[in-house]
Design a protein around this motif. Structure first.
Motif, short mmCIF file in Angstrom:
data_model
loop_
_atom_site.label_atom_id
_atom_site.label_comp_id
_atom_site.label_asym_id
_atom_site.label_seq_id
_atom_site.Cartn_x
_atom_site.Cartn_y
_atom_site.Cartn_z
N VAL A 26 -37.52 3.10 -3.97
CA VAL A 26 -36.14 2.83 -3.55
C VAL A 26 -35.71 1.47 -4.08
CG1 VAL A 26 -34.61 2.53 -1.55
CG2 VAL A 26 -36.48 4.19 -1.46
N TYR B 279 -38.90 -12.07 10.36
CA TYR B 279 -39.51 -13.41 10.40
C TYR B 279 -38.69 -14.46 9.68
CZ TYR B 279 -42.11 -12.58 5.92
OH TYR B 279 -42.48 -12.30 4.63
N SER C 169 -44.97 5.61 3.08
CA SER C 169 -44.55 5.62 1.66
C SER C 169 -45.08 6.88 1.00
CB SER C 169 -45.13 4.41 0.93
OG SER C 169 -44.92 4.54 -0.47
N TYR D 181 -51.98 -1.51 -0.32
CA TYR D 181 -50.70 -0.95 0.15
C TYR D 181 -50.84 0.55 0.42
CZ TYR D 181 -45.66 0.04 0.14
OH TYR D 181 -44.39 0.45 0.47
N MET E 231 -34.21 -2.19 3.01
CA MET E 231 -33.84 -1.01 3.80
C MET E 231 -33.61 -1.35 5.27
SD MET E 231 -35.96 2.23 2.43
CE MET E 231 -37.44 1.53 1.75
N THR F 288 -34.81 -1.70 -3.65
CA THR F 288 -34.76 -2.82 -2.69
C THR F 288 -35.49 -3.98 -3.35
OG1 THR F 288 -36.89 -2.38 -1.66
CG2 THR F 288 -34.98 -1.22 -0.73
N ALA G 64 -39.39 -12.68 14.64
CA ALA G 64 -40.68 -12.04 14.89
C ALA G 64 -41.44 -11.79 13.60
CB ALA G 64 -40.47 -10.71 15.63
N ASP G 65 -42.67 -12.25 13.58
CA ASP G 65 -43.61 -11.86 12.53
C ASP G 65 -44.41 -10.70 13.14
OD1 ASP G 65 -45.86 -11.46 10.96
OD2 ASP G 65 -46.13 -13.59 10.52
N VAL G 66 -44.22 -9.50 12.60
CA VAL G 66 -44.79 -8.31 13.24
C VAL G 66 -46.32 -8.32 13.28
CG1 VAL G 66 -42.80 -6.83 12.73
CG2 VAL G 66 -44.73 -6.93 11.11
N VAL H 128 -49.71 -6.91 8.11
CA VAL H 128 -48.29 -6.61 8.29
C VAL H 128 -48.08 -5.09 8.41
CG1 VAL H 128 -45.97 -6.81 7.31
CG2 VAL H 128 -47.62 -8.69 7.02
N GLY I 77 -39.73 7.59 -1.37
CA GLY I 77 -40.13 7.39 -2.76
C GLY I 77 -39.70 6.00 -3.18
N GLY J 223 -38.15 -6.18 10.20
CA GLY J 223 -37.83 -6.46 8.80
C GLY J 223 -36.38 -6.16 8.47
N1 LIG Z 1 -38.68 -0.08 -1.66
C1 LIG Z 1 -39.45 0.95 -1.85
O1 LIG Z 1 -39.48 1.51 -2.94
C2 LIG Z 1 -40.30 1.49 -0.73
C3 LIG Z 1 -40.91 2.74 -0.91
C4 LIG Z 1 -41.69 3.26 0.11
C5 LIG Z 1 -41.83 2.57 1.29
N2 LIG Z 1 -41.22 1.34 1.44
C6 LIG Z 1 -41.42 0.66 2.71
O2 LIG Z 1 -40.16 0.49 3.32
C7 LIG Z 1 -40.19 -0.67 4.17
C8 LIG Z 1 -39.05 -1.60 3.82
O3 LIG Z 1 -39.21 -1.97 2.47
P1 LIG Z 1 -38.09 -2.70 1.61
O4 LIG Z 1 -38.22 -2.14 0.25
O5 LIG Z 1 -36.79 -2.67 2.31
O6 LIG Z 1 -38.72 -4.19 1.63
P2 LIG Z 1 -38.03 -5.61 1.38
O7 LIG Z 1 -39.12 -6.52 0.92
O8 LIG Z 1 -36.82 -5.47 0.54
O9 LIG Z 1 -37.59 -6.03 2.86
C9 LIG Z 1 -38.58 -6.19 3.85
C10 LIG Z 1 -38.06 -7.08 4.98
O10 LIG Z 1 -39.13 -7.24 5.92
C11 LIG Z 1 -39.28 -8.61 6.21
N3 LIG Z 1 -40.69 -8.87 6.55
C12 LIG Z 1 -41.75 -8.89 5.72
N4 LIG Z 1 -42.86 -9.18 6.40
C13 LIG Z 1 -42.50 -9.33 7.70
C14 LIG Z 1 -43.20 -9.64 8.89
N5 LIG Z 1 -44.52 -9.90 8.86
N6 LIG Z 1 -42.52 -9.69 10.05
C15 LIG Z 1 -41.20 -9.47 10.09
N7 LIG Z 1 -40.46 -9.20 8.98
C16 LIG Z 1 -41.11 -9.12 7.81
C17 LIG Z 1 -38.84 -9.34 4.96
O11 LIG Z 1 -38.46 -10.70 5.23
C18 LIG Z 1 -37.66 -8.48 4.51
O12 LIG Z 1 -36.46 -8.86 5.16
C19 LIG Z 1 -41.57 -1.29 3.98
O13 LIG Z 1 -42.44 -0.86 4.99
C20 LIG Z 1 -42.01 -0.72 2.64
O14 LIG Z 1 -43.40 -0.70 2.50
C21 LIG Z 1 -40.48 0.79 0.45
#
Ligand SMILES: NC(=O)c1ccc[n+]([C@@H]2O[C@H](COP(=O)([O-])OP(=O)(O)OC[C@H]3O[C@@H](n4cnc5c(N)ncnc54)[C@H](O)[C@@H]3O)[C@@H](O)[C@H]2O)c1
Length: 255
Positions: free
Chosen positions: A190, A37, A143, A157, A17, A192, A61-63, A114, A188, A12
């Motif tokens: 974030v 992906y 999370s 989630y 992040m 994004t 890659a789709d994880v 995912v 916490g 991702g």
């Molecule tokens: N943003 C928050 O507040 C927060 C808080 C706690 C945990 N998280 C976790 O942090 C991680 C990153 O979150 P983020 O906020 O940066 O998300 P985001 O949606 O901003 O970015 C996620 C990235 O992952 C890619 N992605 C999604 N599904 C995919 C798949 N099946 N295969 C490959 N790539 C894939 C997306 O295209 C994107 O580029 C996630 O696991 C999320 O659950 C986020």
């Protein structure tokens, strides 16, 4: 540099992040495999790193897909000769994920595919590669919602991130003797796209989260990535099986 020549897959890494992690890891000397992906987004991350003098390669890659997870690890080893760190960052949080009583089965399954199967598959193929390299570090992104209940539910989630924490502990115990450490980070809220795209439509939900956080603000991606750099580096060689909370204190706030 704290991560000199450490070959790291970041899933991702085309946005949020993951992209910030990819650029910060490269600045610390890591060789970064951007697994994403979205081809355009992933390639853009690689271009940003290379423009800054860093070393990165893209793999589509789709994880959630087994063949893609295997290809992602094969690409890392074929390109850089080894794998030192697997950073399972990719995750989804669909708007249609609510309480168990009003969440559709396909939404539940999509989140689990995912957020949980993706971590499983990354480890299934990444662990043998790290064993071949003589050890390594697995960083799983969970999370804060895995640690506390939430009255604005996203039950698929939340359950998926709880699964990430328990899987991390099991991996730590199984593979610690082989020099592979597994740790989870619980961020916490974030700033994004994942969170902001959702909160922008719901001001009340946004204010509720801000009010609960003792720092009065959302986190910044780099504040999470600093913890990941520690976990990928040799500085954390005795940190194994931990769930490391980086959340501004939201989970310790009683009132
Ligand atoms: N943003 C928050 O507040 C927060 C808080 C706690 C945990 N998280 C976790 O942090 C991680 C990153 O979150 P983020 O906020 O940066 O998300 P985001 O949606 O901003 O970015 C996620 C990235 O992952 C890619 N992605 C999604 N599904 C995919 C798949 N099946 N295969 C490959 N790539 C894939 C997306 O295209 C994107 O580029 C996630 O696991 C999320 O659950 C986020």
């Amino acid at each position: 540099m704290r991560l000199a020549d450490k070959v790291t897959i970041i899933t991702g890494a085309g946005g949020g992040m993951g992209r910030v992690a990819a650029t910060m890891f490269a600045k610390e000397g890591a060789k970064v495999v951007v697994a994403e992906y979205s081809e355009a987004a992933g390639q853009e991350t690689v271009d940003l790193i290379r423009a800054d003098g860093g070393d990165a390669t893209f793999v589509k890659a789709d994880v959630s897909k087994e063949g893609d997870a295997q290809a992602m690890v094969d690409h890392a080893v074929a390109t850089y000769g080894r794998l030192d760190c697997l950073y399972n960052n990719a995750g989804v949080m669909p708007e249609a994920d609510h309480s168990v009583t009003d969440t559709a089965v396909d939404v539940w399954d999509q989140v689990m595919a995912v957020n949980v199967r993706g971590v499983f598959l990354g480890c299934k193929y990444g662990i043998p590669a790290m064993e071949a390299a003589g050890g390594g570090s697995i960083i799983n992104i969970a999370s804060f919602v895995a640690l506390v209940g939430c009255s604005v539910p996203q039950d698929a989630y939340t359950a998926s991130k709880g699964a990430v924490l328990s899987l991390t502990r099991s991996l730590a115990v199984q593979y610690g003797p082989k020099g592979i450490r597994a740790n989870a980070i619980c961020p916490g809220p974030v700033e994004t796209p994942l969170l902001m795209d959702w909160l922008v439509k719901d001001e009340a939900a946004k204010q509720l989260r801000l009010a609960r956080n003792p720092t009065g603000r959302f986190g910044k991606p780099e504040e999470i990535v600093h913890m990941a750099i520690y976990l990928a580096s040799d500085e954390s060689r005795w940190t194994n099986g931990a769930s490391l909370v980086v959340d501004g204190g939201i989970t310790v706030n009683y009132f």
